[in-house]
Scaffold this motif. Structure first.
Motif, PDB file in Angstrom:
ATOM      1  N   ALA A   1       0.812  -1.218   0.000  1.00  0.00           N
ATOM      2  CA  ALA A   1       0.000   0.000   0.000  1.00  0.00           C
ATOM      3  C   ALA A   1       0.845   1.267   0.000  1.00  0.00           C
ATOM      4  O   ALA A   1       0.293   2.373   0.060  1.00  0.00           O
ATOM      5  CB  ALA A   1      -0.935  -0.005   1.208  1.00  0.00           C
ATOM      6  N   GLY A   2       2.174   1.122  -0.045  1.00  0.00           N
ATOM      7  CA  GLY A   2       3.036   2.297  -0.087  1.00  0.00           C
ATOM      8  C   GLY A   2       3.217   2.977   1.246  1.00  0.00           C
ATOM      9  O   GLY A   2       3.287   4.211   1.312  1.00  0.00           O
ATOM     10  N   ALA A   3       3.319   2.178   2.313  1.00  0.00           N
ATOM     11  CA  ALA A   3       3.457   2.750   3.652  1.00  0.00           C
ATOM     12  C   ALA A   3       4.855   3.279   3.934  1.00  0.00           C
ATOM     13  O   ALA A   3       5.121   3.753   5.039  1.00  0.00           O
ATOM     14  CB  ALA A   3       3.081   1.706   4.702  1.00  0.00           C
ATOM     15  N   GLY A   4       5.756   3.201   2.990  1.00  0.00           N
ATOM     16  CA  GLY A   4       7.118   3.668   3.219  1.00  0.00           C
ATOM     17  C   GLY A   4       8.028   2.499   3.549  1.00  0.00           C
ATOM     18  O   GLY A   4       7.865   1.391   3.022  1.00  0.00           O
ATOM     19  N   ARG A   5       8.980   2.717   4.427  1.00  0.00           N
ATOM     20  CA  ARG A   5       9.935   1.677   4.792  1.00  0.00           C
ATOM     21  C   ARG A   5       9.312   0.784   5.874  1.00  0.00           C
ATOM     22  O   ARG A   5       9.112   1.220   7.004  1.00  0.00           O
ATOM     23  CB  ARG A   5      11.232   2.296   5.292  1.00  0.00           C
ATOM     24  CG  ARG A   5      12.301   1.257   5.589  1.00  0.00           C
ATOM     25  CD  ARG A   5      13.639   1.894   5.866  1.00  0.00           C
ATOM     26  NE  ARG A   5      14.648   0.884   6.119  1.00  0.00           N
ATOM     27  CZ  ARG A   5      15.927   1.148   6.374  1.00  0.00           C
ATOM     28  NH1 ARG A   5      16.345   2.408   6.377  1.00  0.00           N
ATOM     29  NH2 ARG A   5      16.784   0.178   6.598  1.00  0.00           N
ATOM     30  N   VAL A   6       9.002  -0.436   5.502  1.00  0.00           N
ATOM     31  CA  VAL A   6       8.396  -1.408   6.412  1.00  0.00           C
ATOM     32  C   VAL A   6       9.431  -2.484   6.705  1.00  0.00           C
ATOM     33  O   VAL A   6      10.002  -3.081   5.782  1.00  0.00           O
ATOM     34  CB  VAL A   6       7.131  -2.044   5.794  1.00  0.00           C
ATOM     35  CG1 VAL A   6       6.526  -3.058   6.763  1.00  0.00           C
ATOM     36  CG2 VAL A   6       6.126  -0.970   5.430  1.00  0.00           C
ATOM     37  N   GLU A   7       9.687  -2.736   7.980  1.00  0.00           N
ATOM     38  CA  GLU A   7      10.726  -3.682   8.368  1.00  0.00           C
ATOM     39  C   GLU A   7      10.192  -4.659   9.408  1.00  0.00           C
ATOM     40  O   GLU A   7       9.471  -4.275  10.334  1.00  0.00           O
ATOM     41  CB  GLU A   7      11.936  -2.934   8.933  1.00  0.00           C
ATOM     42  CG  GLU A   7      13.118  -3.833   9.258  1.00  0.00           C
ATOM     43  CD  GLU A   7      14.376  -3.024   9.567  1.00  0.00           C
ATOM     44  OE1 GLU A   7      14.890  -3.164  10.691  1.00  0.00           O
ATOM     45  OE2 GLU A   7      14.819  -2.260   8.687  1.00  0.00           O
ATOM     46  N   ILE A   8      10.540  -5.944   9.231  1.00  0.00           N
ATOM     47  CA  ILE A   8      10.193  -6.985  10.201  1.00  0.00           C
ATOM     48  C   ILE A   8      11.485  -7.482  10.846  1.00  0.00           C
ATOM     49  O   ILE A   8      12.475  -7.727  10.155  1.00  0.00           O
ATOM     50  CB  ILE A   8       9.496  -8.186   9.542  1.00  0.00           C
ATOM     51  CG1 ILE A   8       8.357  -7.743   8.636  1.00  0.00           C
ATOM     52  CG2 ILE A   8       8.978  -9.151  10.588  1.00  0.00           C
ATOM     53  CD1 ILE A   8       7.705  -8.905   7.915  1.00  0.00           C
ATOM     54  N   VAL A   9      11.461  -7.657  12.171  1.00  0.00           N
ATOM     55  CA  VAL A   9      12.578  -8.307  12.855  1.00  0.00           C
ATOM     56  C   VAL A   9      12.047  -9.549  13.560  1.00  0.00           C
ATOM     57  O   VAL A   9      10.924  -9.559  14.066  1.00  0.00           O
ATOM     58  CB  VAL A   9      13.264  -7.362  13.869  1.00  0.00           C
ATOM     59  CG1 VAL A   9      13.887  -6.176  13.163  1.00  0.00           C
ATOM     60  CG2 VAL A   9      12.298  -6.884  14.938  1.00  0.00           C
ATOM     61  N   ASP A  10      12.860 -10.595  13.567  1.00  0.00           N
ATOM     62  CA  ASP A  10      12.483 -11.851  14.210  1.00  0.00           C
ATOM     63  C   ASP A  10      13.733 -12.492  14.784  1.00  0.00           C
ATOM     64  O   ASP A  10      14.781 -12.509  14.133  1.00  0.00           O
ATOM     65  CB  ASP A  10      11.806 -12.788  13.208  1.00  0.00           C
ATOM     66  CG  ASP A  10      11.092 -13.949  13.888  1.00  0.00           C
ATOM     67  OD1 ASP A  10       9.854 -13.959  13.879  1.00  0.00           O
ATOM     68  OD2 ASP A  10      11.770 -14.849  14.433  1.00  0.00           O
ATOM     69  N   ARG A  11      13.612 -13.032  15.981  1.00  0.00           N
ATOM     70  CA  ARG A  11      14.791 -13.614  16.627  1.00  0.00           C
ATOM     71  C   ARG A  11      15.201 -14.959  16.029  1.00  0.00           C
ATOM     72  O   ARG A  11      16.330 -15.410  16.220  1.00  0.00           O
ATOM     73  CB  ARG A  11      14.523 -13.784  18.126  1.00  0.00           C
ATOM     74  CG  ARG A  11      13.416 -14.766  18.454  1.00  0.00           C
ATOM     75  CD  ARG A  11      13.096 -14.728  19.930  1.00  0.00           C
ATOM     76  NE  ARG A  11      11.987 -15.605  20.261  1.00  0.00           N
ATOM     77  CZ  ARG A  11      11.364 -15.600  21.429  1.00  0.00           C
ATOM     78  NH1 ARG A  11      11.745 -14.755  22.370  1.00  0.00           N
ATOM     79  NH2 ARG A  11      10.371 -16.425  21.661  1.00  0.00           N
TER      80      ARG A  11
END
Length: 431
Positions: free
Chosen positions: A43-53
């Motif tokens: 949807a163009g939300a900008g910089r989307v980042e996921i972190v997972d251990r």
């Protein structure tokens, strides 16, 4: 407890922590987190980042080799489903970073992290908690006895068998009789071992009649109801399980493996450390129908809200929450007038016994996400009643039995009848 804002001011050092900024930070790369990030990035939300251990993204389905994922037309195994979600998320433009642990809050919308590159701090315009749930192990269940090898939870068993190809023993007892318990029994058989028995302290199985009958007739696995583990036996390796039946009689089941299943609790450590309001029923963050927590800009999705629901439910919640995150971002990171009005209109959504919990657990007239709830006892064709201050908002008869550890669903078509000034809304069951 000191607030996260003050601790963050003392601990953050951009030169040593590698401080970075993103538009949306998602904590947890399971189905809920991946679905949220994919929708936001697309949807163009900008910089989307996921972190997972974990070292690989995908969450619990990654080590669930059985089917039951995907759709009726396109059924998938757990690993295939996880790969599909990860691929879709990356193709949408989100960044997936694994081997990174979110340690604590560094501010209202910032988190301290630790990964292979060292410590860091990530500041976002919105944070989505998708940290999932875990099974309580033997120690948390206060099961006495020795501490031998051969004691697993379902997750530990599935990882050992499906991810690492480890041998687990030859004779296993499965503690629990819900869907995840039968999946654990299938994993035991896939590893070449025999399921000696399944046992539950409840009066009957908490799965579909077909699945319970299939286990009993096809595999010859006895189900001991009204039975609990009294003691683990053995030195070095498990040699047996002492069980206690409802009338006090005890017996020993010889085995070299025991699997504790079910009894999930949300991974709510970040929510608790951040001072977010927790719901006493679910023990996860309290959220409204847009999956907003008590802190503006922080959302929660998936099994951290209700341990534990299906991957399909997690994906649906992640997609739904993404819409609320987009509204928040459109207001330049500050709650918009509509969002502030929704928060002011939110009233507690409570359940009366024998119901255990409901999620979401706050309600506004604008909510449209269906609710999930659980019962503590078996209910035969119950009638759900939703009331506010004695006024009936909704009534529905369920034409099947409601079982403990199995989900009931409540549609949200009645929420427009909620009066924000008329007190809590109650969900109850009647004969």
């Amino acid at each position: 407890m000191t607030g996260p804002e003050s601790t963050g001011a003392q601990m953050t050092d951009p030169e040593t922590t590698g401080a970075r900024r993103v538009d949306v930070l998602v904590v947890g790369a399971g189905p809920a987190g991946l679905a949220t990030a994919a929708r936001l990035a697309a949807a163009g939300a900008g910089r989307v980042e996921i972190v997972d251990r974990e070292t690989r993204a995908g969450g619990a389905p990654r080590h669930c080799a059985h089917g039951g994922y995907g759709t009726l037309l396109h059924p998938l195994t757990g690993p295939a489903y996880a790969r599909l979600l990860v691929t879709a998320t990356r193709e949408a433009g989100a960044t997936v970073r694994t081997g990174v642990t979110a340690l604590d809050w560094a501010g209202p919308l910032a988190l301290h992290t630790l990964g292979a590159e060292g410590p860091g701090t990530i500041t976002a315009r919105a944070v989505v908690l998708a940290t999932g749930a875990r099974e309580r192990p033997r120690a948390a269940r206060l099961v006495p006895g020795t501490r031998p090898a051969g004691v697993y939870t379902t997750g530990e068993l599935q990882q050992a068998v499906h991810l690492y190809g480890q041998r687990i023993g030859t004779r296993a007892v499965v503690v629990g009789a819900e869907d995840v318990s039968y999946a654990a029994a299938d994993t035991v058989r896939a590893a070449g071992a025999t399921v000696v028995a399944m046992l539950t302290d409840l009066p009957g199985p908490q799965t579909t009649p077909a699945r319970a009958a299939g286990s009993r007739l096809r595999h010859g696995t006895p189900l001991l109801t009204g039975t609990a583990v009294a003691e683990l036996l053995g030195q070095g390796r498990l040699s047996g399980v002492r069980v206690r039946h409802r009338h006090g009689r005890t017996a020993v089941l010889p085995c070299d493996t025991v699997v504790f299943t079910g009894d999930f609790v949300p991974e709510h450590e970040l929510a608790r450390r951040g001072g977010l309001i927790l719901d006493p029923g679910t023990r996860g963050p309290a959220v409204d129908g847009a999956l907003r927590t008590s802190r503006p800009g922080v959302f929660a999705v998936g099994s951290v809200l209700h341990a534990v629901e299906s991957a399909a439910t997690a994906v649906r919640e992640g997609t739904h929450a993404a819409g609320a995150v987009l509204d928040h971002l459109a207001a330049t990171g500050r709650p918009s007038g509509a969002e502030r009005a929704d928060r002011a209109d939110a009233v507690p959504l409570l359940v009366d016994p024998p119901l255990r919990w409901v999620a979401p657990n706050r309600v506004t007239p604008a909510d449209r996400l269906p609710y999930v709830l659980r019962t503590a006892t078996r209910l035969t064709c119950p009638v759900l009643h939703v009331t506010q201050n004695g006024r009936v908002l909704y009534r529905e008869r369920l034409w099947t039995a409601a079982l403990p550890n199995r989900t009931l669903r409540l549609p949200a078509g009645w929420t427009h009848r909620v009066d924000p000034g008329d007190g809590p809304v109650h969900v109850s069951v009647r004969a």
